[in-house]
Design an enzyme around this catalytic site. Structure first.
Site, PDB file in Angstrom:
ATOM      1  N   ARG A  50       0.842  -1.210   0.000  1.00 35.50           N
ATOM      2  CA  ARG A  50       0.000   0.000   0.000  1.00 35.50           C
ATOM      3  C   ARG A  50       0.873   1.254   0.000  1.00 35.50           C
ATOM      4  O   ARG A  50       0.560   2.236  -0.673  1.00 35.50           O
ATOM      5  CB  ARG A  50      -0.953  -0.015   1.192  1.00 35.50           C
ATOM      6  CG  ARG A  50      -1.959   1.123   1.149  1.00 35.50           C
ATOM      7  CD  ARG A  50      -3.043   0.983   2.205  1.00 35.50           C
ATOM      8  NE  ARG A  50      -2.527   1.112   3.552  1.00 35.50           N
ATOM      9  CZ  ARG A  50      -3.263   0.936   4.658  1.00 35.50           C
ATOM     10  NH1 ARG A  50      -4.547   0.627   4.541  1.00 35.50           N
ATOM     11  NH2 ARG A  50      -2.750   1.081   5.845  1.00 35.50           N
ATOM     12  N   LYS A 149      -2.637   6.962   1.332  1.00 37.90           N
ATOM     13  CA  LYS A 149      -2.480   7.208   2.770  1.00 37.90           C
ATOM     14  C   LYS A 149      -1.420   8.299   2.928  1.00 37.90           C
ATOM     15  O   LYS A 149      -0.245   8.036   3.178  1.00 37.90           O
ATOM     16  CB  LYS A 149      -2.094   5.901   3.483  1.00 37.90           C
ATOM     17  CG  LYS A 149      -2.455   5.921   4.948  1.00 37.90           C
ATOM     18  CD  LYS A 149      -2.515   4.538   5.536  1.00 37.90           C
ATOM     19  CE  LYS A 149      -2.520   4.552   7.047  1.00 37.90           C
ATOM     20  NZ  LYS A 149      -3.603   5.304   7.665  1.00 37.90           N
ATOM     21  N   GLU A 182     -16.197   6.560   5.198  1.00 38.75           N
ATOM     22  CA  GLU A 182     -15.462   5.845   6.241  1.00 38.75           C
ATOM     23  C   GLU A 182     -15.510   6.699   7.499  1.00 38.75           C
ATOM     24  O   GLU A 182     -16.149   7.754   7.518  1.00 38.75           O
ATOM     25  CB  GLU A 182     -14.017   5.569   5.812  1.00 38.75           C
ATOM     26  CG  GLU A 182     -13.209   6.811   5.506  1.00 38.75           C
ATOM     27  CD  GLU A 182     -11.772   6.508   5.054  1.00 38.75           C
ATOM     28  OE1 GLU A 182     -11.329   5.362   5.155  1.00 38.75           O
ATOM     29  OE2 GLU A 182     -11.105   7.465   4.612  1.00 38.75           O
TER      30      GLU A 182
HETATM   31  N1  PMP Z   1      -9.462   4.892   7.042  1.00 49.66           N
HETATM   32  C1  PMP Z   1      -8.593   5.833   7.439  1.00 49.66           C
HETATM   33  C2  PMP Z   1      -8.841   7.247   7.075  1.00 49.66           C
HETATM   34  C3  PMP Z   1      -7.455   5.468   8.179  1.00 49.66           C
HETATM   35  O1  PMP Z   1      -6.580   6.405   8.572  1.00 49.66           O
HETATM   36  C4  PMP Z   1      -7.259   4.117   8.521  1.00 49.66           C
HETATM   37  C5  PMP Z   1      -6.030   3.703   9.299  1.00 49.66           C
HETATM   38  N2  PMP Z   1      -6.041   4.214  10.609  1.00 49.66           N
HETATM   39  C6  PMP Z   1      -8.213   3.169   8.111  1.00 49.66           C
HETATM   40  C7  PMP Z   1      -9.290   3.594   7.357  1.00 49.66           C
HETATM   41  C8  PMP Z   1      -8.039   1.708   8.449  1.00 49.66           C
HETATM   42  O2  PMP Z   1      -6.986   1.156   7.692  1.00 49.66           O
HETATM   43  P1  PMP Z   1      -6.081  -0.004   8.261  1.00 49.66           P
HETATM   44  O3  PMP Z   1      -6.969  -1.149   8.565  1.00 49.66           O
HETATM   45  O4  PMP Z   1      -5.123  -0.303   7.160  1.00 49.66           O
HETATM   46  O5  PMP Z   1      -5.409   0.523   9.481  1.00 49.66           O
END
Ligand code: PMP
Length: 289
Positions: A50, A149, A182
């Site tokens: 990622r 990210k 989200e």
């Molecule tokens: N959405 C956002 C905006 C995030 O910052 C994160 C990580 N904290 C997630 C979803 C979850 O992703 P992951 O399971 O890879 O931590």
């Protein structure tokens, strides 16, 4: 504490970056949050993949191979004597001039911090969390894809501030069409008539590593799932609702916008996912030794 900075481990007090770093000046950079469970870096390959995709999307050439990054992460955990913890891997655009142009930024900076993790209170998992929808919308993917990210988290921070002002820990962010995208730092899952539903990346969701793991678990335990455009109504009438994220793992939600979800207690299926997830975290990753 030892911090990995570029190509070596340094003391925390020595871990410094330039005030001209575009990561600081413009939020120009990318990162990953990764968990270490019992000496196993959970889904390290997936996190590094990622990171590579985020780098590609913002046209940042990573001067490190996947193997080098993987070794640097493990080395940082070992140097700090950790068996369990949270790892923050950051790549900034590096030092440049006072202007948006990336032309003068020739040296991306790699920072790896491995620390113990501040876990969410156990009552979140036992009793479930109450959340709200906030006015701040998730960035339109055509403006800044939420799949990247990036170090630019102001969009999420504004939503978090709005939630906290009203006494909540987390908030649902809608996209500009009004569908659920989200939460500020977690993905959203709805269980409706036995089917697991979650917003797609094109609706504004990060492709969460925990989200992916939950979808794999769904296949294994025979819970049908699909990506779907979800409205606030879909969330309010959900039989079960939970959030996923690296720090949060799987958190049951028992109230949204003052509507009780399901029975008002963490759902049975949510608990099955959490149990399966916790069994998996010690096996599905890269071992430190
Ligand atoms: N959405 C956002 C905006 C995030 O910052 C994160 C990580 N904290 C997630 C979803 C979850 O992703 P992951 O399971 O890879 O931590």
């Amino acid at each position: 504490m030892k911090i990995y900075l570029n190509d070596k481990l340094v003391e925390r007090s020595e871990a410094k970056v330039s005030v001209f770093d575009h990561g600081l000046l413009y939020g120009d950079g990318i990162f990953e949050g990764i968990r270490l469970y019992q000496g196993c870096v959970f889904k390290l390959e997936e996190h590094l993949e990622r990171l590579e995709y985020s780098a590609k999307a913002i046209m940042l050439d990573l001067p490190w191979t996947r193997e080098e990054l993987s070794e640097a992460v493990c080395q940082t955990c070992r140097a700090n004597g950790l068996q369990d913890g949270y790892i923050r891997l950051v790549v900034t655009r590096g030092e440049g001039s006072l202007g948006l142009s990336i032309k003068n930024c020739t040296s991306p900076q790699l920072i790896i911090i491995a620390d113990t993790i501040q876990l969410y209170p156990e009552e979140f998992y036992q009793q479930g969390l109450k959340i709200i929808t906030v006015p701040t919308r998730r960035c339109n993917p055509a403006a800044l894809p939420p799949t990247v990210k990036s170090l630019n988290y102001l969009n999420n921070i504004l939503a978090k501030i709005e939630a906290q002002h009203l006494g909540y820990h987390e908030a649902i962010m809608l996209n500009d069409q009004g569908y659920v995208a989200e939460c500020t730092g977690d993905n959203v899952f709805v269980l409706q008539k036995g089917v697991l539903l979650t917003p797609s990346a094109s609706a504004g969701a990060l492709k969460g590593i925990t989200r992916d793991t939950v979808l794999q678990i769904a296949d294994e335990i025979g819970v049908p799932w699909r990506e779907a455009n979800l409205t606030r109504y879909d969330v309010w009438v959900a039989e079960e609702l939970f959030l996923t994220g690296t720090a949060a793992e799987i958190i049951p939600i028992v109230e949204v916008d003052a509507r009780t979800i399901g029975t008002g207690q963490p759902g049975e299926t949510t608990s099955r996912f959490l149990e399966a997830f916790r069994r998996r975290v010690v096996s599905d990753g890269t071992r430190l030794d």
